[in-house]
Scaffold this motif. Structure first.
Motif, mmCIF file in Angstrom:
data_model
loop_
_atom_site.group_PDB
_atom_site.id
_atom_site.type_symbol
_atom_site.label_atom_id
_atom_site.label_comp_id
_atom_site.label_asym_id
_atom_site.label_seq_id
_atom_site.Cartn_x
_atom_site.Cartn_y
_atom_site.Cartn_z
ATOM 1 N N THR A 1 9.290 -45.200 -22.502
ATOM 2 C CA THR A 1 8.575 -44.400 -21.775
ATOM 3 C C THR A 1 7.362 -45.172 -21.023
ATOM 4 O OG1 THR A 1 8.605 -42.674 -23.582
ATOM 5 C CG2 THR A 1 7.025 -42.288 -21.936
ATOM 6 N N SER A 2 6.873 -46.193 -21.860
ATOM 7 C CA SER A 2 5.755 -46.960 -21.079
ATOM 8 C C SER A 2 6.537 -47.890 -19.947
ATOM 9 C CB SER A 2 5.146 -47.814 -22.283
ATOM 10 O OG SER A 2 3.997 -48.505 -21.779
ATOM 11 N N ASN B 1 8.477 -49.931 -25.709
ATOM 12 C CA ASN B 1 8.449 -48.488 -25.523
ATOM 13 C C ASN B 1 8.989 -48.108 -24.053
ATOM 14 O OD1 ASN B 1 7.365 -45.898 -24.901
ATOM 15 N ND2 ASN B 1 5.451 -46.173 -25.924
ATOM 16 N N GLU C 1 1.187 -51.022 -25.061
ATOM 17 C CA GLU C 1 2.423 -50.026 -24.623
ATOM 18 C C GLU C 1 3.107 -49.689 -25.761
ATOM 19 O OE1 GLU C 1 3.731 -50.495 -20.832
ATOM 20 O OE2 GLU C 1 2.624 -52.136 -20.301
ATOM 21 N N ASP C 2 3.564 -50.701 -26.623
ATOM 22 C CA ASP C 2 4.428 -50.570 -27.738
ATOM 23 C C ASP C 2 3.836 -49.392 -28.608
ATOM 24 O OD1 ASP C 2 6.085 -52.115 -26.324
ATOM 25 O OD2 ASP C 2 5.716 -53.805 -27.840
ATOM 26 N N GLN C 3 2.510 -49.540 -28.880
ATOM 27 C CA GLN C 3 1.762 -48.601 -29.954
ATOM 28 C C GLN C 3 0.583 -48.062 -29.320
ATOM 29 O OE1 GLN C 3 2.501 -47.950 -33.068
ATOM 30 N NE2 GLN C 3 4.451 -49.106 -32.947
ATOM 31 N N ALA C 4 0.844 -47.170 -27.981
ATOM 32 C CA ALA C 4 -0.296 -46.759 -27.255
ATOM 33 C C ALA C 4 -1.072 -45.935 -28.179
ATOM 34 C CB ALA C 4 0.452 -45.909 -26.132
ATOM 35 N N GLU C 5 -0.660 -45.023 -28.945
ATOM 36 C CA GLU C 5 -1.559 -44.240 -29.667
ATOM 37 C C GLU C 5 -2.562 -44.844 -30.598
ATOM 38 O OE1 GLU C 5 0.752 -40.828 -31.105
ATOM 39 O OE2 GLU C 5 1.958 -40.751 -29.285
#
Ligand SMILES: *[C@@H]1O[C@H](CO)[C@@H](O)[C@H](O)[C@H]1NC(C)=O
Ligand SMILES: *[C@@H]1O[C@H](CO)[C@@H](O)[C@H](O)[C@H]1NC(C)=O
Length: 216
Positions: free
Chosen positions: A85-86, A83, A178-182
């Motif tokens: 952004t992360s 990700n 981080e890759d799947q924060a939500e």
């Protein structure tokens, strides 16, 4: 924190951090305050297997970067963090500007803050016994995996016995949060709600449901 009493806690750790929180949960040092603990992307069996390739991984990693943006780029290109952004948020704190090298010539050197190779003598100890501790400690248990790790025998048996919640995000890499924060946030919020004793909401009684539907 000067709290008069500990409020309900969730302990969450990623990778080695998962071993740390599991050890803390198992020690019982925080008493009944621990509602549950969550371990992100670490399984004893795979972690110990991976230790053998850890040194070659560290050697293959750039020793330094000419800029922070090249460091971020390396993390995303190598898919260490998927990700972008992360990566922009979490990579800069991993590095510092090594001025001793920068002064020797004009090249700037962003160097790793942590010398991971120096911690090698402890690697084995960090992970040995992790599965047993994870299953034995008191509190709700969540294991969140990126799908690359496989459950070892103890965790597989524990899973069949329903001793913990297992969640797999196959599309994520090792930095799953981080890759799947939500998605991670949703799973953690849900895990908290289910283990929060103060807000225990019991399902309505069948009699009440019937009464509401068919008033007498
Ligand atoms: C700067 O120093 C580093 C380390 O000594 C060396 O690898 C690099 O080639 C040097 N760069 C220049 C432009 O001289
Ligand atoms: C990527 O990271 C950012 C910053 O942490 C986050 O807001 C976003 O939700 C992440 N993307 C996914 C798909 O989780």
């Amino acid at each position: 924190m000067k709290w008069s009493e500990l409020s309900g806690l969730l302990l969450i750790g990623h990778s080695l951090g998962g071993a740390v929180v599991t050890d803390l949960a198992r020690s019982g040092k925080l008493g009944n305050a621990v509602l549950g603990y969550a371990v992100f992307d670490v399984v004893e069996g795979s972690a110990i297997d991976a230790l053998q390739s850890m040194q070659s991984y560290l050697l293959s990693r750039p020793k330094s970067f000419p800029s922070l943006s090249s460091a971020i780029e390396w993390h995303t290109r190598s898919r260490t963090i998927r990700n972008t952004t992360s990566a922009r948020i979490s990579v800069p704190p991993l590095l510092y500007l090594d001025t001793s090298l920068a002064s020797s010539n004009a090249t700037k050197k962003w160097t790793w803050r942590t010398d991971l190779a120096a911690t090698q003598p402890y690697w084995q100890g960090w992970f040995t016994g992790l599965s047993k501790k994870f299953l034995d400690a008191k509190g709700g248990k969540l294991l969140l995996l990126a799908g690359t790790d496989r459950l070892d025998k103890e965790l597989m048996i524990g899973q069949m016995q329903g001793k913990y919640q297992l969640q797999v995000f196959p599309e994520a890499g090792h930095f799953i949060h981080e890759d799947q924060a939500e998605k991670t946030a949703m799973v953690v919020a849900d895990f908290y709600r289910r283990n929060d004793r103060s807000a225990l909401i019991l399902p309505p009684k069948v009699g009440d449901l019937l009464e509401a539907k068919y008033p007498t």
